[in-house]
Design a protein around this motif. Structure first.
Motif, PDB file in Angstrom:
ATOM      1  N   ALA A 291       7.290   6.583 -28.161  1.00 48.88           N
ATOM      2  CA  ALA A 291       6.628   5.994 -26.994  1.00 48.88           C
ATOM      3  C   ALA A 291       5.279   6.652 -26.749  1.00 48.88           C
ATOM      4  O   ALA A 291       5.050   7.795 -27.142  1.00 48.88           O
ATOM      5  CB  ALA A 291       7.498   6.156 -25.752  1.00 48.88           C
ATOM      6  N   THR A 292       4.424   5.917 -26.086  1.00 50.69           N
ATOM      7  CA  THR A 292       3.192   6.460 -25.523  1.00 50.69           C
ATOM      8  C   THR A 292       3.349   6.388 -24.015  1.00 50.69           C
ATOM      9  O   THR A 292       3.609   5.314 -23.467  1.00 50.69           O
ATOM     10  CB  THR A 292       1.962   5.638 -25.960  1.00 50.69           C
ATOM     11  OG1 THR A 292       1.857   5.706 -27.379  1.00 50.69           O
ATOM     12  CG2 THR A 292       0.692   6.171 -25.314  1.00 50.69           C
ATOM     13  N   ASN A 293       3.239   7.524 -23.343  1.00 51.63           N
ATOM     14  CA  ASN A 293       3.409   7.583 -21.893  1.00 51.63           C
ATOM     15  C   ASN A 293       2.048   7.568 -21.218  1.00 51.63           C
ATOM     16  O   ASN A 293       1.183   8.387 -21.538  1.00 51.63           O
ATOM     17  CB  ASN A 293       4.145   8.871 -21.499  1.00 51.63           C
ATOM     18  CG  ASN A 293       5.485   8.978 -22.169  1.00 51.63           C
ATOM     19  OD1 ASN A 293       6.298   8.081 -22.080  1.00 51.63           O
ATOM     20  ND2 ASN A 293       5.725  10.083 -22.858  1.00 51.63           N
ATOM     21  N   LEU A 294       1.883   6.658 -20.293  1.00 55.48           N
ATOM     22  CA  LEU A 294       0.644   6.539 -19.533  1.00 55.48           C
ATOM     23  C   LEU A 294       0.987   6.728 -18.057  1.00 55.48           C
ATOM     24  O   LEU A 294       1.746   5.944 -17.491  1.00 55.48           O
ATOM     25  CB  LEU A 294       0.020   5.162 -19.775  1.00 55.48           C
ATOM     26  CG  LEU A 294      -1.361   4.908 -19.205  1.00 55.48           C
ATOM     27  CD1 LEU A 294      -2.368   5.933 -19.711  1.00 55.48           C
ATOM     28  CD2 LEU A 294      -1.818   3.507 -19.574  1.00 55.48           C
ATOM     29  N   TRP A 295       0.446   7.808 -17.450  1.00 55.62           N
ATOM     30  CA  TRP A 295       0.724   8.137 -16.047  1.00 55.62           C
ATOM     31  C   TRP A 295      -0.552   7.863 -15.265  1.00 55.62           C
ATOM     32  O   TRP A 295      -1.606   8.406 -15.571  1.00 55.62           O
ATOM     33  CB  TRP A 295       1.121   9.597 -15.920  1.00 55.62           C
ATOM     34  CG  TRP A 295       1.882   9.928 -14.663  1.00 55.62           C
ATOM     35  CD1 TRP A 295       1.582   9.538 -13.403  1.00 55.62           C
ATOM     36  CD2 TRP A 295       3.053  10.727 -14.572  1.00 55.62           C
ATOM     37  NE1 TRP A 295       2.501  10.034 -12.517  1.00 55.62           N
ATOM     38  CE2 TRP A 295       3.422  10.774 -13.225  1.00 55.62           C
ATOM     39  CE3 TRP A 295       3.830  11.420 -15.490  1.00 55.62           C
ATOM     40  CZ2 TRP A 295       4.531  11.493 -12.762  1.00 55.62           C
ATOM     41  CZ3 TRP A 295       4.926  12.130 -15.034  1.00 55.62           C
ATOM     42  CH2 TRP A 295       5.257  12.153 -13.678  1.00 55.62           C
TER      43      TRP A 295
ATOM     44  N   GLY B 133       0.809  -1.223   0.000  1.00 55.98           N
ATOM     45  CA  GLY B 133       0.000   0.000   0.000  1.00 55.98           C
ATOM     46  C   GLY B 133       0.838   1.266   0.000  1.00 55.98           C
ATOM     47  O   GLY B 133       0.354   2.324   0.406  1.00 55.98           O
ATOM     48  N   LEU B 134       2.083   1.188  -0.478  1.00 56.83           N
ATOM     49  CA  LEU B 134       2.992   2.336  -0.441  1.00 56.83           C
ATOM     50  C   LEU B 134       3.134   3.045  -1.781  1.00 56.83           C
ATOM     51  O   LEU B 134       3.572   4.192  -1.832  1.00 56.83           O
ATOM     52  CB  LEU B 134       4.378   1.883   0.035  1.00 56.83           C
ATOM     53  CG  LEU B 134       4.432   1.229   1.406  1.00 56.83           C
ATOM     54  CD1 LEU B 134       5.809   0.629   1.657  1.00 56.83           C
ATOM     55  CD2 LEU B 134       4.069   2.239   2.477  1.00 56.83           C
ATOM     56  N   LEU B 135       2.793   2.375  -2.879  1.00 59.57           N
ATOM     57  CA  LEU B 135       2.979   2.946  -4.207  1.00 59.57           C
ATOM     58  C   LEU B 135       1.871   3.943  -4.516  1.00 59.57           C
ATOM     59  O   LEU B 135       0.694   3.648  -4.346  1.00 59.57           O
ATOM     60  CB  LEU B 135       3.010   1.838  -5.264  1.00 59.57           C
ATOM     61  CG  LEU B 135       3.491   2.232  -6.646  1.00 59.57           C
ATOM     62  CD1 LEU B 135       4.955   2.659  -6.612  1.00 59.57           C
ATOM     63  CD2 LEU B 135       3.310   1.071  -7.621  1.00 59.57           C
ATOM     64  N   ASP B 136       2.255   5.141  -4.971  1.00 60.75           N
ATOM     65  CA  ASP B 136       1.285   6.194  -5.268  1.00 60.75           C
ATOM     66  C   ASP B 136       0.949   6.311  -6.748  1.00 60.75           C
ATOM     67  O   ASP B 136      -0.203   6.537  -7.109  1.00 60.75           O
ATOM     68  CB  ASP B 136       1.823   7.552  -4.789  1.00 60.75           C
ATOM     69  CG  ASP B 136       2.046   7.591  -3.290  1.00 60.75           C
ATOM     70  OD1 ASP B 136       1.070   7.371  -2.546  1.00 60.75           O
ATOM     71  OD2 ASP B 136       3.191   7.812  -2.867  1.00 60.75           O
ATOM     72  N   GLU B 137       1.963   6.198  -7.611  1.00 62.88           N
ATOM     73  CA  GLU B 137       1.757   6.444  -9.029  1.00 62.88           C
ATOM     74  C   GLU B 137       2.604   5.503  -9.875  1.00 62.88           C
ATOM     75  O   GLU B 137       3.604   4.958  -9.400  1.00 62.88           O
ATOM     76  CB  GLU B 137       2.111   7.899  -9.382  1.00 62.88           C
ATOM     77  CG  GLU B 137       1.235   8.900  -8.663  1.00 62.88           C
ATOM     78  CD  GLU B 137       1.608  10.351  -8.956  1.00 62.88           C
ATOM     79  OE1 GLU B 137       2.466  10.610  -9.831  1.00 62.88           O
ATOM     80  OE2 GLU B 137       1.034  11.240  -8.291  1.00 62.88           O
TER      81      GLU B 137
ATOM     82  N   ARG C 123      -7.100  -0.877  -8.546  1.00 63.21           N
ATOM     83  CA  ARG C 123      -7.733   0.167  -9.368  1.00 63.21           C
ATOM     84  C   ARG C 123      -6.752   1.312  -9.582  1.00 63.21           C
ATOM     85  O   ARG C 123      -6.086   1.768  -8.652  1.00 63.21           O
ATOM     86  CB  ARG C 123      -8.995   0.665  -8.683  1.00 63.21           C
ATOM     87  CG  ARG C 123      -9.767   1.637  -9.522  1.00 63.21           C
ATOM     88  CD  ARG C 123     -11.241   1.660  -9.148  1.00 63.21           C
ATOM     89  NE  ARG C 123     -11.904   2.908  -9.446  1.00 63.21           N
ATOM     90  CZ  ARG C 123     -11.969   3.498 -10.616  1.00 63.21           C
ATOM     91  NH1 ARG C 123     -11.341   2.978 -11.639  1.00 63.21           N
ATOM     92  NH2 ARG C 123     -12.623   4.625 -10.800  1.00 63.21           N
ATOM     93  N   LEU C 124      -6.690   1.771 -10.833  1.00 62.23           N
ATOM     94  CA  LEU C 124      -5.824   2.877 -11.211  1.00 62.23           C
ATOM     95  C   LEU C 124      -6.656   3.968 -11.862  1.00 62.23           C
ATOM     96  O   LEU C 124      -7.668   3.684 -12.501  1.00 62.23           O
ATOM     97  CB  LEU C 124      -4.743   2.402 -12.194  1.00 62.23           C
ATOM     98  CG  LEU C 124      -3.881   1.229 -11.733  1.00 62.23           C
ATOM     99  CD1 LEU C 124      -3.021   0.715 -12.883  1.00 62.23           C
ATOM    100  CD2 LEU C 124      -3.019   1.634 -10.552  1.00 62.23           C
ATOM    101  N   GLU C 125      -6.192   5.193 -11.718  1.00 63.14           N
ATOM    102  CA  GLU C 125      -6.867   6.342 -12.329  1.00 63.14           C
ATOM    103  C   GLU C 125      -5.857   7.056 -13.227  1.00 63.14           C
ATOM    104  O   GLU C 125      -4.739   7.350 -12.787  1.00 63.14           O
ATOM    105  CB  GLU C 125      -7.350   7.278 -11.219  1.00 63.14           C
ATOM    106  CG  GLU C 125      -7.979   8.550 -11.694  1.00 63.14           C
ATOM    107  CD  GLU C 125      -8.434   9.380 -10.511  1.00 63.14           C
ATOM    108  OE1 GLU C 125      -9.571   9.178 -10.055  1.00 63.14           O
ATOM    109  OE2 GLU C 125      -7.626  10.217 -10.045  1.00 63.14           O
ATOM    110  N   ARG C 126      -6.243   7.328 -14.464  1.00 57.33           N
ATOM    111  CA  ARG C 126      -5.316   7.975 -15.384  1.00 57.33           C
ATOM    112  C   ARG C 126      -5.121   9.431 -15.016  1.00 57.33           C
ATOM    113  O   ARG C 126      -6.067  10.182 -14.863  1.00 57.33           O
ATOM    114  CB  ARG C 126      -5.814   7.869 -16.815  1.00 57.33           C
ATOM    115  CG  ARG C 126      -4.796   8.430 -17.812  1.00 57.33           C
ATOM    116  CD  ARG C 126      -5.162   8.193 -19.238  1.00 57.33           C
ATOM    117  NE  ARG C 126      -6.440   8.819 -19.518  1.00 57.33           N
ATOM    118  CZ  ARG C 126      -7.218   8.492 -20.528  1.00 57.33           C
ATOM    119  NH1 ARG C 126      -6.853   7.537 -21.350  1.00 57.33           N
ATOM    120  NH2 ARG C 126      -8.359   9.109 -20.737  1.00 57.33           N
TER     121      ARG C 126
END
Length: 179
Positions: free
Chosen positions: A170-174, A128-132, A158-161
Motif C-alpha cells: 500500500a501507499t499511505n497518504l495522510w 466541517g467536523l472532519l480533521d484528517e 482543500r487538503l494539505e499533505r
C-alpha cells in the motif's frame, strides 16, 4: 479533545468497497503496514456508519470476524443510524451526527475518533467536523463500488499533505482538511 480521522483502504480508482459493499477484495492486501499499526494505538473511539457496522466484513470466516482492525483495536464504538441493531458490548447507537461526534470525542479523550464509512465521513466533512484523512491506496482497480467520497455538486475541499509512506502492499497518504 481528539481529532476526527477518516481512514480507509482504497483501490487506485477510488473505491473503498466493491459492488454491493463487498469487502473481500481487500483481504489479498492484508500485510504489514507500519503506518496503520501505529494509528491503531492512537484511536480512542470509532464513529461508524450503519451500513459499515452491519456490512461485509473483510475478516469474515476468521477468528478476527466482527472485530475492528482485525482485532487489533478494542474500545467504544458509536454507530450513526436511525435503525439500531441488537445491543453489543461497547457499541452505542445514536441518530444525530453532532451528538455522535460529541460522544465519540468524549470517549476518545486526546486520541483519534476514527470514522468508518463513506456516508458518515462525507457528513462529517460537509458539517466541517472532519480533521484528517488517511487513505491506504492499494494496487488494484475495482471498477465499481462505494467511493471514498461521493459529493456530486459539492464544493472543492482543500487538503494539505501531512505524510506519505510506503508499505509492502500500500501507499499511505495522510491529509489534513484545510479550513
Amino acid at each position: 479533545m481528539g481529532k476526527l480521522l477518516y481512514s480507509a483502504a482504497m483501490s487506485l480508482d477510488g473505491f473503498i468497497a466493491g459492488p454491493g459493499g463487498d469487502m473481500q477484495w481487500v483481504t489479498e492486501f492484508f500485510g504489514p503496514n507500519p503506518e496503520i499499526d501505529r494509528l491503531v494505538a492512537d484511536i480512542g473511539s470509532l464513529l461508524v456508519g450503519r451500513r459499515t457496522y452491519g456490512g461485509d466484513d473483510p475478516y469474515r470466516g476468521t477468528e478476527a470476524e466482527g472485530k475492528a482492525f482485525g482485532g487489533a483495536w478494542e474500545g467504544p464504538q458509536f454507530v450513526l443510524t436511525h435503525r439500531p441493531a441488537e445491543p453489543a458490548p461497547d457499541v452505542t447507537f445514536v441518530d444525530d451526527l453532532r451528538h455522535g461526534v460529541e460522544l465519540a470525542k468524549a470517549a476518545a479523550g486526546e486520541k483519534y475518533v476514527n470514522v468508518l464509512g463513506a456516508t458518515v465521513a462525507r457528513a462529517c466533512l460537509d458539517a466541517g467536523l472532519l480533521d484528517e484523512i488517511l487513505v491506504s491506496i492499494l494496487p488494484v482497480l475495482l471498477g465499481d463500488g462505494v467511493r471514498l467520497f461521493e459529493r456530486p455538486g459539492g464544493d472543492p475541499v482543500r487538503l494539505e499533505r501531512k505524510s506519505q509512506t510506503e508499505a509492502p502492499l500500500a501507499t499511505n497518504l495522510w491529509l489534513r482538511v484545510v479550513r
